[in-house]
Write a protein that holds these residues in place. Structure first.
Motif, mmCIF file in Angstrom:
data_model
loop_
_atom_site.group_PDB
_atom_site.id
_atom_site.type_symbol
_atom_site.label_atom_id
_atom_site.label_comp_id
_atom_site.label_asym_id
_atom_site.label_seq_id
_atom_site.Cartn_x
_atom_site.Cartn_y
_atom_site.Cartn_z
ATOM 1 N N GLU A 11 0.810 -1.217 0.000
ATOM 2 C CA GLU A 11 0.000 0.000 0.000
ATOM 3 C C GLU A 11 0.846 1.272 0.000
ATOM 4 O O GLU A 11 0.418 2.309 -0.517
ATOM 5 C CB GLU A 11 -0.946 0.002 1.215
ATOM 6 N N GLY A 14 1.298 2.479 -3.521
ATOM 7 C CA GLY A 14 0.105 2.798 -4.299
ATOM 8 C C GLY A 14 -0.051 1.904 -5.518
ATOM 9 O O GLY A 14 0.279 0.712 -5.490
ATOM 10 N N ASP A 15 -0.535 2.482 -6.587
ATOM 11 C CA ASP A 15 -0.793 1.736 -7.817
ATOM 12 C C ASP A 15 0.478 1.285 -8.519
ATOM 13 O O ASP A 15 0.411 0.515 -9.485
ATOM 14 C CB ASP A 15 -1.623 2.587 -8.785
ATOM 15 N N TRP A 16 1.627 1.754 -8.082
ATOM 16 C CA TRP A 16 2.898 1.411 -8.737
ATOM 17 C C TRP A 16 3.492 0.091 -8.253
ATOM 18 O O TRP A 16 4.438 -0.412 -8.840
ATOM 19 C CB TRP A 16 3.922 2.523 -8.516
ATOM 20 N N ASP A 18 2.953 -3.137 -8.393
ATOM 21 C CA ASP A 18 3.161 -4.253 -9.322
ATOM 22 C C ASP A 18 4.161 -3.938 -10.428
ATOM 23 O O ASP A 18 4.611 -4.844 -11.123
ATOM 24 C CB ASP A 18 1.837 -4.692 -9.946
#
Length: 150
Positions: A11, A14-16, A18
């Motif tokens: 977390e 964030g969206d990065w 992966d």
């Protein structure tokens, strides 16, 4: 599947998450262990991953196919259990030494960031461990690393 990190959670990225280079994550975790105090991932736009033509930063997932860089704020223990932000030349020198020992191949130290001094860490492919790209930024001007070390 990514290995479990000791000091960070997915977390925090964030969206990065992966798209983060696994070696970068492993070395970031090793840096936190060696540092011995919290290391906060910057929440600034572009501090983890970014996109955009003309930007050849190690952060740029479009250029490299992965995120190879991260910006963090190492904390320092002021007194037992109380932490502040890295701010002195001595603290920056220690952060630089540890990052180099761990094998980051790009290391930047920024004194013009808030809430404290920022550390850029990357795993670029065109440099060898032990001979990283290195720089500093003071008042918006990029300089040599020695300008910010004690």
């Amino acid at each position: 599947m990514r290995r479990t990190l000791t000091y960070f959670t997915p977390e925090e990225f964030g969206d990065w998450y992966d798209q983060l280079n696994p070696e970068l994550l492993q070395k970031l975790d090793a840096f936190r262990a060696a540092w011995g105090a919290p290391v906060v991932v910057s929440d600034a736009n572009g501090a983890i991953g970014r996109t955009g033509q003309g930007d050849h930063s190690q952060h740029n997932v479009e250029v490299w196919g992965e995120v190879r860089a991260i910006d963090v704020f190492p904390k320092v223990e002021i007194e037992p259990g109380v932490y502040g932000w890295m701010q002195t030349g001595e603290e920056r020198a220690r952060a630089y030494r540890l990052a180099k020992e761990i094998g980051f191949t790009g290391i930047g130290l920024y004194t013009d960031t808030a809430p404290g001094n920022m550390l850029h860490l990357d795993v670029r492919r065109d440099r060898l461990s032990g001979n990283p790209a290195k720089w500093s930024r003071i008042s918006g001007e990029y300089m040599g690393i020695n300008e910010v070390l004690a």
